[in-house]
Structures are given as structure tokens and as C-alpha cells.
Design an enzyme around this catalytic site. Structure first.
Site: not given
Ligand SMILES: Nc1nc2ncc(COP(=O)(O)OP(=O)(O)O)nc2c(=O)[nH]1
Length: 276
Positions: A222, A256
């Protein structure tokens, strides 16, 4: 359909690993890599083999400024992948990263057991869907929406405000009939917080654990890591691992992550060298 068994998540101890599987063209760090279903299923199986207990399948990016995806398109992305993973890896715990009850319903019917809702049940029907399916739910704190959340990152006391929000959402889930052991709380690192706010929440993770629910923590790759180090999004693995240190003290936390094998090794050694 549903039937979430919390004991399966922490059978191997805490922290447990949730592997991120973004079936999206635009996720902030791996968008487009797993949009094709065969590649997504292969990645999910790979993460399970590397030590992930949960695979979190998402069809809509929640990065700052991300455009919403229509429910039918989001479902078309995630449901076939979840169905294939449920069939090929029946021992896996599968979660769907969605805030739409319609998508959650289809995902649970296809074999997901957990709903990862970054809006913490923002759509009231979500809690009903989860309760009826006997599924688990991750309730995450986000201020506003992905389109607006970084416009106002000021808090009087970020930890207290986030804790209060999460406790209230947990009460709503309990009232909707979701059992306590099927509720996970998540501070939402990077969702409407500035650098100091993210760091304050990480330093206070034990305070959130004291609310009495299992936690989910998402720090992987992040932007706060980039703000601290200058590292580009593809160069943040060491910082992503270091940011997991607060999770080591928590009794029931799911981390995660994108990099499952590295995280597994980090946690094995960190647990071994850390005083009890
Ligand atoms: N519970 C939870 N869910 C989440 N979903 C997406 C993201 C963002 O990360 P990522 O899925 O890698 O990116 P994107 O939202 O651009 O797909 N962060 C979280 C988090 O910190 N906690």
C-alpha cells in the site's frame, strides 16, 4: 452455500494468511494479471499451495479513484473463479471481496464462505444475505467511497473513531443474526487515512483486537509504504512484511497479502524468534 467455519481459519495459528486474487483490469498493484479466469484459478491454487488459508477473490478495484463496476460484470468476473476454486480446492476457505449483496449471494452459492465488504455492510441487505447463508463477514472501515475517501483524512482521534465505527458495525451484524465468531473487523489501512492515521492504526492494532472480534489487516504494497520509503508499488515487499509486525501480538488476525510465500516464511521466523 456459506457454512463458514472460523476454526478452519486459525487451525494453523495466528496470523493466518489471506491471499489476494484480484480479477480486475485496474487493481492498484496487480490489475490485469488475473483477469482471465484460467490464470485467476491457477493463481488461487498457487497461493493455497504457498500457505494461504483463505483466497479473497475480488472483481472491483477499491483503490482511490477507482470507478465502480456494475454488479453483473463484477459477478461475471468472480463467480466462475470461486466455483472452480471450490471444486479444485474443497479444503480452502474462499472469500469474495464485494460490497454488493447480489454479487455476494451469487458468490456464496458458488462456494464462497466469507464476504469481505469494504463498506462494512453499507448496503443493509448484505448482513441479511450473510446471515441467511451462514457465511462470515469482514467489516472494514472506510471513510466515504474509493472516489472520495482521500479528500478528507482528518480525524480527532483516528483509533477511537475507527474502533467506534467497527464496534457499531459488529453490533449491526450481530443484530442481523451473524454469530460473533463469524465476524471479522478491519481498520481499512489506506481507506480514507493519511500516513499518520495509517501508522496510528497499526500501532494500536491490539486495541482493536480488544474489541473481541477476529481481525483482518491489509497492508500489502500500500501507498503508506511508498510514503515512508519512496519505494515504487512493485518494490514494497520488505515494507509490507515489516508492517505485519503489529499482527504478531494479536490472538486472531488474518493478514491480507499479495505475496503469500514470502509472508508465510516471514511469519514462521517472526513467530519463532519473538518472545512469547
Ligand atoms: N478487508 C480488506 N479488503 C481490502 N480490499 C482491497 C484492498 C485494496 O488492495 P487490493 O485489493 O490489492 O487493490 P484493489 O482494491 O485496487 O484491487 N484492501 C483491503 C483491505 O485492506 N482490507
Amino acid at each position: 452455500m456459506g457454512g463458514f467455519e472460523p476454526q478452519r481459519v486459525f487451525a494453523g495459528g495466528s496470523p493466518a494468511i489471506m491471499g489476494i486474487l484480484n480479477v480486475t483490469p485496474d487493481s492498484f498493484s496487480d490489475g490485469g494479471l488475473f483477469l482471465e479466469h484460467q490464470a485467476a484459478v491457477a493463481r488461487g491454487l498457487e497461493m493455497l499451495a504457498e500457505g494461504a488459508v483463505i483466497v479473497d477473490v475480488g472483481g472491483e478495484s477499491t483503490r482511490p479513484g477507482a470507478a465502480p463496476v456494475p454488479a453483473d460484470e463484477e459477478a461475471a468476473r468472480v463467480v466462475p473463479v470461486l466455483a472452480a476454486l471450490a471444486q479444485k480446492a474443497p479444503q480452502a476457505v474462499l472469500s469474495v471481496d464485494t460490497s454488493k449483496p447480489d454479487v455476494a449471494e451469487k458468490a456464496l452459492a458458488a462456494g464462497a464462505q466469507l464476504v469481505n465488504d469494504v463498506t462494512a455492510g453499507g448496503d443493509p441487505r448484505m448482513l441479511e444475505v450473510v446471515a441467511e447463508a451462514g457465511a462470515g463477514i469482514v467489516l472494514m472501515h472506510m471513510r466515504g467511497t474509493p472516489q472520495t475517501m482521500q479528500q478528507d483524512t482528518r480525524y480527532t482521534h483516528v483509533v477511537a473513531e475507527v474502533a467506534e465505527f467497527l464496534a457499531a458495525r459488529a453490533d449491526a451484524a450481530l443484530a442481523a443474526g451473524v454469530p460473533k465468531e463469524r465476524i471479522f473487523l478491519d481498520p481499512g489501512i489506506g481507506f480514507g487515512k493519511d500516513l499518520e492515521g495509517n501508522l496510528a492504526l497499526l500501532r494500536a492494532l491490539a486495541h482493536l483486537a480488544a474489541l473481541g472480534f477476529a481481525l483482518v489487516l491489509g497492508v500489502s504494497r500500500k501507498s503508506f509504504i511508498g510514503q515512508l520509503t519512496g519505494a515504487a508499488v512493485g518494490e514494497r515487499l520488505p515494507g509490507s512484511l515489516a508492517a505485519l509486525l503489529p499482527a504478531l501480538g494479536c490472538p486472531q488476525v488474518v493478514v491480507r497479502v499479495h505475496d503469500v510465500a514470502a509472508t508465510k516464511q516471514f511469519l514462521q521466523v517472526a513467530r519463532a524468534v519473538r518472545a512469547a
